[in-house]
Design an enzyme around this catalytic site. Sequence first.
Site, mmCIF file in Angstrom:
data_model
loop_
_atom_site.group_PDB
_atom_site.id
_atom_site.type_symbol
_atom_site.label_atom_id
_atom_site.label_comp_id
_atom_site.label_asym_id
_atom_site.label_seq_id
_atom_site.Cartn_x
_atom_site.Cartn_y
_atom_site.Cartn_z
ATOM 1 N N ALA A 9 0.836 -1.202 0.000
ATOM 2 C CA ALA A 9 0.000 0.000 0.000
ATOM 3 C C ALA A 9 0.868 1.247 0.000
ATOM 4 O O ALA A 9 2.048 1.195 0.334
ATOM 5 C CB ALA A 9 -0.904 0.007 1.232
ATOM 6 N N ASN A 10 0.275 2.334 -0.410
ATOM 7 C CA ASN A 10 0.892 3.640 -0.234
ATOM 8 C C ASN A 10 0.298 4.286 1.005
ATOM 9 O O ASN A 10 -0.836 3.995 1.383
ATOM 10 C CB ASN A 10 0.592 4.532 -1.432
ATOM 11 C CG ASN A 10 1.505 4.252 -2.600
ATOM 12 O OD1 ASN A 10 2.203 3.256 -2.635
ATOM 13 N ND2 ASN A 10 1.485 5.140 -3.557
ATOM 14 N N ARG A 11 1.014 5.195 1.588
ATOM 15 C CA ARG A 11 0.481 5.933 2.723
ATOM 16 C C ARG A 11 -0.420 7.037 2.205
ATOM 17 O O ARG A 11 0.016 7.901 1.468
ATOM 18 C CB ARG A 11 1.619 6.561 3.529
ATOM 19 C CG ARG A 11 2.419 5.570 4.306
ATOM 20 C CD ARG A 11 3.468 6.276 5.124
ATOM 21 N NE ARG A 11 2.885 7.104 6.179
ATOM 22 C CZ ARG A 11 3.566 8.019 6.867
ATOM 23 N NH1 ARG A 11 4.827 8.241 6.593
ATOM 24 N NH2 ARG A 11 2.979 8.692 7.817
#
Length: 216
Positions: free
Chosen positions: A29-31
């Site tokens: 995931a990306n933040r």
Amino acid sequence: GSVGPLSGRHIVVTAGPTHEPIDPVRVIANRSSGKQGFAIAGALAALGARVTLVAGPVALATPTGVIRQDVTTAQEMAEAVDAALPADAAVMVAAVADWRVEPATQKLKKRSGPPPLEWQPNPDILADLAADPRRPRLLVGFAAETHDVLAEAAAKRDRKGADWIVANDVSGDVMGGEDNQVHLVTADGTESWPAASKAEVGRLLADRIADAIKDQ
Ligand code: C5P
């Protein structure tokens, strides 16, 4: 949407991260909290637009007047954006994972050691929309950068075929926070906006979008 300068307009907004599964319990995931994208979607709806908000996995309430579509992966986000067209404008705020892996169908065992991951590129939703015959008249991208923010944003604007890039320096504590300081990069140059709440940045951007598409 309600009555306002964007009445009769349809605007697509992407927000949040995407999650790319590795196995049934793990993701890449990306933040991204989704806060800025949700604020923009709400501000556009408040100006009368019909807003389709394509949201990655976030724990946020749907802004008033916004039609929300939840997705998990980048591929699902790309499909939802495609299905939402045509639109007068699109604002791509999502932090899309650049790569995915073919997920294992069973949970990978820790005792087997770190898994070798075979990465594949995800679709670039913004760049693909820029090249699409159904391209919205106004296409806005975001650039979260930790260094050379303005130069990176201007290069990204060209490379992706966006009209505007909203750039922010995420070397500080923007991620998940309530405030944001952004630069608007257009064909005419760059404006640096004062630090403000994400809600206020959303309202300012919605006003600019209304102004830009009012004569179309
Ligand atoms: O290349 P980068 O991810 O930094 O570009 C950011 C901009 O591109 C954002 O507007 C983001 O929503 C969009 N993007 C996208 N699809 C991707 C990667 C980024 O729409 N796969």
